[in-house]
Write an enzyme that holds these catalytic residues in place. Structure first.
Site, PDB file in Angstrom:
ATOM      1  N   LYS A  45       1.013  -1.464  -0.225  1.00  0.00           N
ATOM      2  CA  LYS A  45      -0.140   0.149  -0.314  1.00  0.00           C
ATOM      3  C   LYS A  45       0.948   1.163  -0.211  1.00  0.00           C
ATOM      4  O   LYS A  45       1.977   1.534   0.992  1.00  0.00           O
ATOM      5  CB  LYS A  45      -0.682   0.514   1.364  1.00  0.00           C
ATOM      6  CG  LYS A  45      -2.245   1.008   1.071  1.00  0.00           C
ATOM      7  CD  LYS A  45      -2.748   0.996   2.601  1.00  0.00           C
ATOM      8  CE  LYS A  45      -3.945   2.084   2.907  1.00  0.00           C
ATOM      9  NZ  LYS A  45      -4.974   1.572   3.824  1.00  0.00           N
ATOM     10  N   SER A 120      -9.590   1.285   2.839  1.00  0.00           N
ATOM     11  CA  SER A 120      -8.387   2.284   2.222  1.00  0.00           C
ATOM     12  C   SER A 120      -7.982   0.823   1.379  1.00  0.00           C
ATOM     13  O   SER A 120      -7.258   1.613   0.489  1.00  0.00           O
ATOM     14  CB  SER A 120      -8.632   3.582   2.210  1.00  0.00           C
ATOM     15  OG  SER A 120      -7.319   2.584   3.993  1.00  0.00           O
ATOM     16  N   SER A 144      -9.925  -0.922   7.421  1.00  0.00           N
ATOM     17  CA  SER A 144      -9.199  -0.471   5.505  1.00  0.00           C
ATOM     18  C   SER A 144      -8.584  -1.829   5.496  1.00  0.00           C
ATOM     19  O   SER A 144      -8.113  -1.624   3.964  1.00  0.00           O
ATOM     20  CB  SER A 144      -8.289   0.899   6.077  1.00  0.00           C
ATOM     21  OG  SER A 144      -8.653   1.938   5.883  1.00  0.00           O
TER      22      SER A 144
END
Length: 205
Positions: A45, A120, A144
């Site tokens: 990420k 996310s 997330s």
């Protein structure tokens, strides 16, 4: 890498590929003794620092920021011979739950085309679901990792707070955030979690 280049235009999971991935993989192949993550390809990420790659947090504000150091989890992955394939899309600064709020465009759900992948950590779940990498790292404040894993039909783990170092994470909320794995199987998620866990004196709490 070929599959990502061919198919990710429709999914938008990756913000950057590691241009040294093949070179790093060949160096690991040449080692006599292989680590626990040998043969495992890992996406990260884009709010986790990987030295030399862009830690943009999917924001125009940091689109040219090249990380100058490895997060603790990345140090551990490299030490066990995992290959970092690239940096993954997410809701900007990890603030979002749908995967639609990146400054570089929304992420598509490869498991259910035409639907959001959740966020996310949208790129992390989408990359695993699309078969672009074996495992991806995400960060979880209030869902997330777990939300996109659920939406994309893969396995996501938010570790207990303090189990995994947050050093090198651009966190949304220091008192809540945790780095964790997203994988196709429980076994792969457990394998990576076993590598990245552990106390780190560099954590502020």
């Amino acid at each position: 890498l070929n599959r990502i280049k061919k198919e990710d235009g429709k999914i938008n999971a990756f913000l950057e590929l590691n241009s040294h991935a093949l070179e790093e993989a060949r160096a690991i192949d040449a080692k006599k003794k292989k680590g626990k993550l040998y043969g495992i390809v890992i996406g990260v990420k884009s709010n986790i620092n990987v030295k030399g790659l862009t830690c943009s947090c999917a924001s125009k504000t940091l689109e040219n920021y090249k990380a100058t150091y490895d997060a603790s989890v990345i140090e551990k992955i490299k030490a066990e011979d995992g290959v970092i394939i690239g940096m993954l899309n997410c809701d900007e600064f990890a603030a979002g739950v749908s995967g639609e709020n990146s400054a570089f465009g929304a992420t598509e759900n490869p498991a259910v085309p035409g639907h959001v992948p959740g966020g996310s950590s949208s790129g992390s779940a989408a990359a695993v679901a699309a078969g672009f990498c074996d495992v991806a790292l995400g960060s979880d404040t209030g869902g997330s990792i777990r939300v996109p894993a659920s939406f994309c039909g893969v396995v996501g783990v938010k570790p207990s707070y303090g189990c995994v170092s947050r050093y090198g994470l651009v966190d949304l909320a220091m008192s809540l955030d945790q780095i964790g794995p997203i994988a196709m199987t429980v076994e792969d998620a457990a394998l990576v979690l076993d590598v990245i866990k552990g106390k780190d004196e560099r954590d502020t709490t």
